[in-house]
Design a protein around this motif. Sequence first.
Motif, short mmCIF file in Angstrom:
data_model
loop_
_atom_site.label_atom_id
_atom_site.label_comp_id
_atom_site.label_asym_id
_atom_site.label_seq_id
_atom_site.Cartn_x
_atom_site.Cartn_y
_atom_site.Cartn_z
N CYS B 242 35.33 49.29 32.94
CA CYS B 242 34.02 49.17 32.88
C CYS B 242 33.33 48.74 33.99
CB CYS B 242 33.69 48.47 31.36
SG CYS B 242 34.18 46.53 31.79
N ILE B 249 39.45 50.08 29.48
CA ILE B 249 38.94 50.15 28.07
C ILE B 249 39.25 51.43 27.61
CG2 ILE B 249 36.98 48.43 28.13
CD1 ILE B 249 35.15 50.75 28.87
N GLY B 252 33.98 52.94 25.14
CA GLY B 252 32.96 52.15 25.98
C GLY B 252 31.37 52.96 25.65
N CYS B 263 31.36 48.32 28.89
CA CYS B 263 32.30 47.89 27.63
C CYS B 263 31.37 47.22 26.52
CB CYS B 263 33.12 46.79 28.14
SG CYS B 263 32.56 45.30 28.67
#
Lengths: 597, 296
Positions: B242, B249, B252, B263
């Motif tokens: 992110c 991640i 997201g 995120c």
Amino acid sequence: MASGQVIKRAKYKTSVKDPGTAGVLKMAWDRFIFTPNHPNSASKLDVEFRFIKGHKNTKEGSNKPPWLNLTNDQGGSYIFEFESYSDLHICRDFVGKSIGRSGETPTAASGKTDASLPDEQISTAELELRIKLLRENSELQKLHKQLVIGGILTEAEFWATRKKLLDRESSRKSKQRVGFKSAMISDIKPATDGRTNKVTFSLSPEIILQIFAEKPAVHAAFLSYVPNKMTEKDFWTKYFKAEYLHSTRNAVAAAAEAAEDEELAIFLRNDDILAKEARQKIRRVDPTVNMEADQGDDYSHLPDHGLFRDGGKDTIESQYELYRRTLAHDLNRHAAVVLEGRTVVVELEDTRTVAEALAKLKRVESANEDSDGNANQGISERISRITEIEDLQASHGPPLAPLCIKDPRDYFDSQQVIAIKVPAGAEGKKCNLSSREAYGSLRDSISLTKQMGLQNPVVKTRDALQVFNALSHDISRTKYDVGKNPQDSVLDKLPSTTKEQLLHHWTSIQELLRHFWSSYPITSSYLYAKVNRLKDAMSQIYPQLEEIKKSVPANHKQHVSVLVRQMHQALDAAFQHYDADLQKRSAKSSERPNGYV
Amino acid sequence: MASAPSKLYADDVSLLVVLLDTNPFFWSASSLPFSKFISHVISFLNSVLLLNQLNQIVVIATGYSCCDYVYDSSSSANRSSGTGKMSALSIDLLEKLEEFVGRDEKLLKKELEGSTASSLLSGSLSMALCYIQRVFRSGPLHPHPRILCLHGSQDGPEQYVAIMNAIFSAQRSMVPIDSCFIGAQNSAFLQQASYITGGVYLKPQLLEGTFQYLSTVFATDLHSRGFLQLPKSVGVDFRASCFCHKKTIDMGYICSVCLSIFCKHHKKCSTCGSVFGQAQSEAASEPSKKRKTGDA
């Protein structure tokens, strides 16, 4: 359903003459029930809307009471007298909707049993479009049959993901309305039969509408004379007599006839209404246009611009000026009407209704003009200038927003700051050496290499062989051939039934997964039920895939298992998400028993 | 070599830019000692130079806090002559490498505590691309460049944007990034780099045979690659970091205007400034904001 039912006080009449039975009319979405006030009365009704074929009602403003007449398919009818016109209108609209709905349900009923379905009103046109699409695309049809008829998806859900397909199909249809013909009505030539002195004109509602639109005076005359003062036939006879006199170009005769018959005079004289309109239009002309200067270009003082019209060319004395018409006037009027377009949408059957509809429209127009005055006029002018002709426009793409990175420096600086600042406590293996020791050991190994020279031999023969074998084994495996050549797909090597099965499963899995993932996050009980349905359907496919895998011959087993594995993985991901969500949901609901679902 | 007439640059002449991971924290924990590894690499570099007289090699060391050029075969600064035991290349390279490690240590200000010990891959990738750009601009004829990452330390998610930018820059200038990853877990960055630029990603199973891997897979020039079947990676880890907290991640929020990745839900995109639609109400569940973001 918001307008689930309508209840009104009404009188039920078996015929127009019948005084009627007072009672309560209750309309539900599929039927209407009439309960008389007097419990012993025989005129109790309970009729389903699907038997109703049409409805008529009396007009407000006419001297009849508010009646609603429903015709059933056996030719009988139910007449209700309401207390007011507003009641009548509410019921009429309701009946209209209900009849429309009961007309189309038989075609769409099979999949639409789900009561929790959000209220959906689809037009017959859209329905036809869907059926057409299904007929043209057998794969879609198969999918539709499996998912919609199988009750896994509803009709609406199925088509919601294919909006684009429908849009594309429907955009092909023209939305343009048919306007007036550009041929002038003066071109209607009389048919003479040679032997007698009779001249026959043929009229159609289409022509009448055009005459009304082009000649407001005739329209006004029709409204005031027919049917009170003369019959429609007489009216048109007179009209064409006047037309005929015009065509003979005998202004003297015309004047003489007009003196005798005042009704005929209306058709022969210049149109007052038109003249008034023309004056109004001149007032609206853009003040920047110099009308005085343009007058010099006007050569309309030459009758008909020197053109031959209706077979003759003549000069007329000024006293008959009143009965003279110029081609320029006719042409301009005709052009204006054609450009205005057909604004009356009525079935062209009855001359009277056509005339009335047109009159109503005119009233609305003039009312608008009166009330809004000049302010409105400027706007409408501008609107007409920028009005797009729909079928000449390219289809609109999605609206775009230009990307602008506010200040690039800001962005990159902030990126750098974050990049340099190593986030503390991040995951990963922790280094248990101090940096000093680490650097020390690295330096040591470099200096060791420097002193000792390169390892000799660099690599042991046994290791080298092992590596070499491993690499070439990997390369020679079929896994690396698959998909290399777009021409020979693995699927082609499989038996055709297996191939078809696999492809079909794959498309249905894709469809199910698309619906599955688009249902998240679950915000309503409807979505919750949908996800459960989808999950069950997917878990049914799961063992079917296993079956395919087992049934294929040994030499194809590997290919099939690779393909099946991918489908299984996709399904597994969905199941996993479902379970995780379920867990989260149950944990949440224990905290918050009043939550959604 | 620099004086060689440029018309001799045939389609099988390579410019190989090697990014050498010298992260001390990785090497101190590695099963293969650095001394062994470097002798594999030096042997490989020598053999590449032997494959074609005009082949050119640049080595960039990727340290923990900085990175630098440690060897350039076209440079006239290569002073030493080979001895019986060591080639001129290895003497120069090792000397520069030693200097580099000293500098890298000095730049390290604080003791890292429990944080990831990732190398500055983004820096060395950028340096390699800069060098290659210089070669591209030197004239119409030049050796065919490629980048080889000899990397072991794990990914630093905080470098995600910089690395992705470098990868796309390489893709644009048609420079393949090969990667030979000698660490324990696969590197998502390098997998993506090789996938996007059309290079080869390899994770040797047998570290003792590193030289064999290098010479079998990475020694051939780009032209000859068209005739070979090189190992393909089975899968690529496409996870992103992110932009706000630099965490890797799985799911997201993505800005619908500039595709920046976040995120958490933000009211406004920090990259392009687009204002996202308001979340419907407080009662709405958290993930529903994702939909909203998409609509913005």
